[in-house]
Write a protein that holds these residues in place. Sequence first.
Motif, PDB file in Angstrom:
ATOM      1  N   MET A 185      -1.141  10.074  -9.023  1.00  0.00           N
ATOM      2  CA  MET A 185      -2.678   9.715  -8.971  1.00  0.00           C
ATOM      3  C   MET A 185      -3.323   9.715  -9.919  1.00  0.00           C
ATOM      4  O   MET A 185      -4.501   9.544 -10.159  1.00  0.00           O
ATOM      5  CB  MET A 185      -3.114  10.277  -7.580  1.00  0.00           C
ATOM      6  N   PHE A 190      -8.702   1.128  -4.135  1.00  0.00           N
ATOM      7  CA  PHE A 190      -7.972   2.049  -4.717  1.00  0.00           C
ATOM      8  C   PHE A 190      -8.703   2.371  -6.323  1.00  0.00           C
ATOM      9  O   PHE A 190      -8.969   3.526  -6.395  1.00  0.00           O
ATOM     10  CB  PHE A 190      -6.486   1.663  -4.926  1.00  0.00           C
ATOM     11  N   TYR A 228      -6.543  -4.082  -3.926  1.00  0.00           N
ATOM     12  CA  TYR A 228      -6.401  -3.093  -4.691  1.00  0.00           C
ATOM     13  C   TYR A 228      -7.811  -2.376  -5.274  1.00  0.00           C
ATOM     14  O   TYR A 228      -7.786  -1.237  -5.705  1.00  0.00           O
ATOM     15  CB  TYR A 228      -5.674  -3.776  -5.974  1.00  0.00           C
ATOM     16  N   LEU A 243       2.163   1.745  -3.392  1.00  0.00           N
ATOM     17  CA  LEU A 243       1.015   2.441  -4.348  1.00  0.00           C
ATOM     18  C   LEU A 243       0.855   3.894  -4.051  1.00  0.00           C
ATOM     19  O   LEU A 243       0.836   4.624  -5.016  1.00  0.00           O
ATOM     20  CB  LEU A 243      -0.332   1.676  -3.641  1.00  0.00           C
ATOM     21  N   LEU A 244       0.792   4.219  -2.868  1.00  0.00           N
ATOM     22  CA  LEU A 244       0.552   5.499  -2.594  1.00  0.00           C
ATOM     23  C   LEU A 244       1.501   6.680  -3.107  1.00  0.00           C
ATOM     24  O   LEU A 244       1.294   7.664  -3.018  1.00  0.00           O
ATOM     25  CB  LEU A 244       0.179   5.810  -1.216  1.00  0.00           C
ATOM     26  N   ARG A 245       2.832   5.917  -3.113  1.00  0.00           N
ATOM     27  CA  ARG A 245       3.981   6.763  -3.717  1.00  0.00           C
ATOM     28  C   ARG A 245       3.774   7.047  -5.146  1.00  0.00           C
ATOM     29  O   ARG A 245       4.321   8.042  -5.759  1.00  0.00           O
ATOM     30  CB  ARG A 245       5.172   6.041  -3.375  1.00  0.00           C
ATOM     31  N   LEU A 287      -0.779   5.036 -10.076  1.00  0.00           N
ATOM     32  CA  LEU A 287      -1.597   4.347  -9.108  1.00  0.00           C
ATOM     33  C   LEU A 287      -2.616   3.388  -9.714  1.00  0.00           C
ATOM     34  O   LEU A 287      -2.759   2.279  -9.560  1.00  0.00           O
ATOM     35  CB  LEU A 287      -2.022   5.299  -8.138  1.00  0.00           C
ATOM     36  N   ILE A 316       0.985  -1.205   0.165  1.00  0.00           N
ATOM     37  CA  ILE A 316       0.192  -0.028  -0.066  1.00  0.00           C
ATOM     38  C   ILE A 316       0.891   1.314  -0.057  1.00  0.00           C
ATOM     39  O   ILE A 316       0.618   2.223  -0.778  1.00  0.00           O
ATOM     40  CB  ILE A 316      -0.934   0.065   1.200  1.00  0.00           C
ATOM     41  N   LEU A 317       1.831   1.295   0.763  1.00  0.00           N
ATOM     42  CA  LEU A 317       2.855   2.475   0.728  1.00  0.00           C
ATOM     43  C   LEU A 317       3.349   2.671  -0.594  1.00  0.00           C
ATOM     44  O   LEU A 317       3.663   3.532  -0.988  1.00  0.00           O
ATOM     45  CB  LEU A 317       3.920   2.085   1.759  1.00  0.00           C
TER      46      LEU A 317
END
Lengths: 218, 441
Positions: free
Chosen positions: A38, A196, A193, A33-35, B29, A30-31
């Motif tokens: 977006m 997200f 996922y 992904l968040l980096r 993402l 998750i970390l």
Amino acid sequence: MLSDGFVHFVEYELQVIALAWLFVLYAIKILQLLRLPMLREKGPGKGSAVSGALRSYANIFLPWSMESSKKHFWRWVEFGAYHVGAGIAILNTFTSPFAPGMMTQPVRWAFAILIAPALLLGLVKLARRITRPEMRLISTPDDYFSLASVELFFFSAIMALLLNTPLWRTVYFLITAGFLFYVPFSKISHYVYFFFAATITGGRYGWRGVRPPAREVK
Amino acid sequence: MARGPSASEGSKMTTELATKELEKKYNKLVGTAASNMCAHCGWCMDSCHVYLANHDPEVTPVAKAERIRRVYKKNHDWLSKIFPFWTGAKKLTDEELQKWVELAYRDCTLCERCVVNCPMGVETPQLIAAARSALTSVGKAPEILTQLADMAISREENAEIYRDFFLEQIKEIEKQLQAHLGTTDASIPIDKEGARILYVPLSGAHTILPEAIIFNVARESWTLSMFEASNYGVFLGDTAKAKRIAERIINEAKRLKVKEVVLTECGHAYTTMRWEAPKWFGGPLPFRVRSILEVLDEYVRDGRLKFDPSKNSEPVTYHDSCNLGRKGGLLEEPRRVLRAIAQDFREMTPNRLQSLCCGGGAGLVAIAEWSEARIKAGKPKADQIRQTGAKIVVTSCDNCRHQITELNEHYNLGIKVTSLCELTVQALVLPDGAMASTNSK
């Protein structure tokens, strides 16, 4: 003959270790992904991103909202039953060791009855994956292994619920632990996922005024 | 003399460059989520018009996405890095890249129907678009799309040469406008500073004359753009080119100090300018961006135009362009206009969010060598049109219009394909006496 100490270890300590492993790996994923960028909408919106995201979460509970579930309603029922079964089998990994008081005979039967259709539907899914050329083409060893291991998980859950012997409880919790160690690497992680994607894609549709949709006119 | 790269070195360089470009576009993402969360359930399969038309297992959305995902996973997925065979992960090869050309440019029109039918919301078109970028970066994109994008850029670079020809063309269209409205007061203003609207057409009178009639009758303050709305850079996944093409219109709008840019009936032009350009330029554009559909809808609601629907008495149906509808959010605006201007408006089933792609989107209609595959992929749309019994099909996208016109010929649909503005003009009740557009004052 299984010693009490081993059964206890499998039911408690091993589960805690496996769960900790799962959470650490997911936290890393998750970390990571968040980096990543977006791709947010930057123009003036036509609708609400929040409504769109909420609608995206709700979609799966509204079979009429997607043609794929409206046209293939039985498939949607299958999907629901399979995931209810999975949810109950997972819930049982917590309630059996940590809330044994609630696991009365009727509850055990109710859990087993809810997991049983998922076990059968898993076989249908497996057969479909093997026989349909479209499904075979997209399937990898991970797909077959994941499906087969979930089947084993369901089966052992039902046996442990109905028979409640140390042997079946040990089998069930060994499979559960193995499962928890493997899940972060497999396609079974899709549920993480999903949140997200539902937020981003649903948010985009909402912002653009695409979905929630207008009523379809016949 | 320095030795050039050998064939195998060249091939390695190509695949490495393509992989790098793929990762650049994909490594967001949404792409990463899409690569990991597809459960291979297959729900998306029959949402794809290409698959519905030929039932080839290789063209289901998941199969197309999977080819790209597997290359991405090779470098980014834990399990795939160690045991690639387990997840099907693989390095990009020349052969695979060649396969991607058809997969990304012929077998997917980026219509997003699979996205709205995926229980997880996997953005397969984003992956296909990333593959398009990768192919473009190594010169494997269809040549015609590259040429069309380059032509749009050179039109600005050679504006002076082009301008005289453009003015001549507009003068001719203006004569037709005046003949239609019966007054020499009607005009097509160009370079009018301070106009409320900068209207951006496509090349060709069919996206200028009807709109000019409407603007004049509505007494709108408008000016015509020197540039065309289409942006082939988007189809190529070439953000630098797409940005450059969009910038021409942005600069023109700024120079003329207009309040809003109104785009003609063109699906991708609208989505690009309204939704994508603000991302490229880091925020909202300094003017409002709307489609002519929204403007027409406003005129209808405000009563600025009067109609006689009996002039459109034949059954009419509307084809939702994927870009305008599913990707753009313009679902009700054209329908409200159609109900005002036509006597017998019928919906296709399914419509709106679930509308089927015509089969010609994302630049495919321009690629002559794939016309056979394109017409085949349009069969579900042709069947859908036939079921309505409509004699007129309205579509607000030029790509769709070309495709449906060809579907009409190929599948003998017996229909007339037209735009919303053209049909609007047909029902328009002209005011008594001479027209007086605000532009002529």
